[in-house]
Write a protein that holds these residues in place. Sequence first.
Motif, PDB file in Angstrom:
ATOM      1  N   THR A  26       0.958  -1.302  -0.168  1.00  0.00           N
ATOM      2  CA  THR A  26       0.055   0.112  -0.006  1.00  0.00           C
ATOM      3  C   THR A  26       1.145   1.020  -0.021  1.00  0.00           C
ATOM      4  N   VAL A  41     -10.699  -0.165  -5.114  1.00  0.00           N
ATOM      5  CA  VAL A  41      -9.709   0.385  -6.341  1.00  0.00           C
ATOM      6  C   VAL A  41     -10.785   1.202  -7.356  1.00  0.00           C
ATOM      7  N   ALA A  73       2.637   1.547  -3.343  1.00  0.00           N
ATOM      8  CA  ALA A  73       1.704   2.108  -4.447  1.00  0.00           C
ATOM      9  C   ALA A  73       1.576   3.494  -4.338  1.00  0.00           C
ATOM     10  N   LEU A  74       1.280   4.096  -3.249  1.00  0.00           N
ATOM     11  CA  LEU A  74       1.017   5.436  -2.992  1.00  0.00           C
ATOM     12  C   LEU A  74       2.095   6.522  -3.081  1.00  0.00           C
ATOM     13  N   VAL A 119      -8.779   6.712   0.395  1.00  0.00           N
ATOM     14  CA  VAL A 119      -9.170   5.394   0.289  1.00  0.00           C
ATOM     15  C   VAL A 119     -10.200   5.045   1.264  1.00  0.00           C
ATOM     16  N   HIS A 148      -1.679  -1.170  -9.171  1.00  0.00           N
ATOM     17  CA  HIS A 148      -0.830  -1.487  -7.967  1.00  0.00           C
ATOM     18  C   HIS A 148      -1.523  -1.768  -6.752  1.00  0.00           C
ATOM     19  N   LEU A 149      -2.541  -1.000  -6.480  1.00  0.00           N
ATOM     20  CA  LEU A 149      -3.612  -1.135  -5.166  1.00  0.00           C
ATOM     21  C   LEU A 149      -4.628  -2.448  -5.256  1.00  0.00           C
TER      22      LEU A 149
END
Length: 410
Positions: free
Chosen positions: A222, A263, A225-226, A304, A253-254
């Motif tokens: 996580t 997502v 990805a961010l 998110v 990616h998430l």
Amino acid sequence: MAYATLEKLFYADSSSDRYKKHELLLKQRLESESTFRTGIHLDTGELFLAVPRELSLMNEQVLRRERKVSALWRSLPTTALGAYIRTLIMDEVVCSNEIEGVHSTRRDIELALEEAQRESAFGGSPGRHAPFFEFAKLYLGLIDNPQPPRTLQDIRSSYDAIVVDALDEKDKLGNSLFRTGQVVVETGTGKVVHVGVSPEAKIEEMLTQWLELSRSEAIPETYSALLCHFLFGYIHPFYDGNGRTGRYLLALHLSKPLSQPTVLSLSRTIAEHKSVYYRAFDTAERKLNSAEGTHFVMTMLGLVSEAQEQLIAELDEKRHLLDELEERIAHCRLDLSERSLDVLFYAAQMELFDAFHETRMADVAAWLSVSRPTARKSFDELISANLIVRVSKRPPVFRLSDTGRNILRL
């Protein structure tokens, strides 16, 4: 005390040695045992992620909500799931376009999705593709858990698919993988908010580091990805379409640590909080924040969380309505055949979960494993009972009538 940015702490300190204190605090954060260092150097320093208490709690809450999202998702019947995932994909593409000022509608994306599914089923699609076909196809492909980019060419290929229907001639790249000229992002008043990396060799170097970070096993998925989402925006490898490409790559990616519905709800949430989203990029780039990505990651985790909360509320409500619906159909004492009652239940699910509340005869025939003429008899019976109405002859498409919605209390 909330975890403050280095810049905020610098300006809160009115002492004469605040520059020295700033350097010491940066060193403390950068060299902490809990910090994730990327080895990727921006103009303001090495990109890093500190892990304060707030971030750990936010990440735990996101993962906890995921269990609830997944449980609600698994509780839905297959018909409802199929309709809802298509609705989420439509909204995701429309909202991602909208953030960048590119106009598209749910109908545009619906046509693109239908064409993508036909191409997948029959191995080809003649003639010119529908608008946004390639973009919609990418998001539809998330269902199959595709691999994230592994090469620079993979990044370029994703970009080409995303912008094929929405790129000015002046922004096309030609034979180069990435842009060869400089790009400056300005506000409407002419204030410079970002200058992209240049030249092209530097773009390729940093995107190679981006690829390494995206698949690193030394940082939670996580977080990486961010951080990659910020870094992609920072590099700004194309003249136009960076935002849409970056959000698709983020979704890709998430989709490993998070569920598909979460997502596919993120761009809608970002569109609703666009100023917060762009401010997060600006904060991470500010000179006094020294390339710390912590607040960017915390902001994105907040978005998110917001997407999850909206999704849980929607799924909870729809699951409740679905439970009531089955009971109402079982006890409404309609003079209908068993098969027609099944078709009515299918149409009711489309009313709840489909973006356009529409039921296609071809889909129902496949669902019932019967021929279309056999399915048509049930549709004719429901039309005679004034429970559904036809909205299209070719192909045959229907939806619940006002009477049908009233009887089923939808």
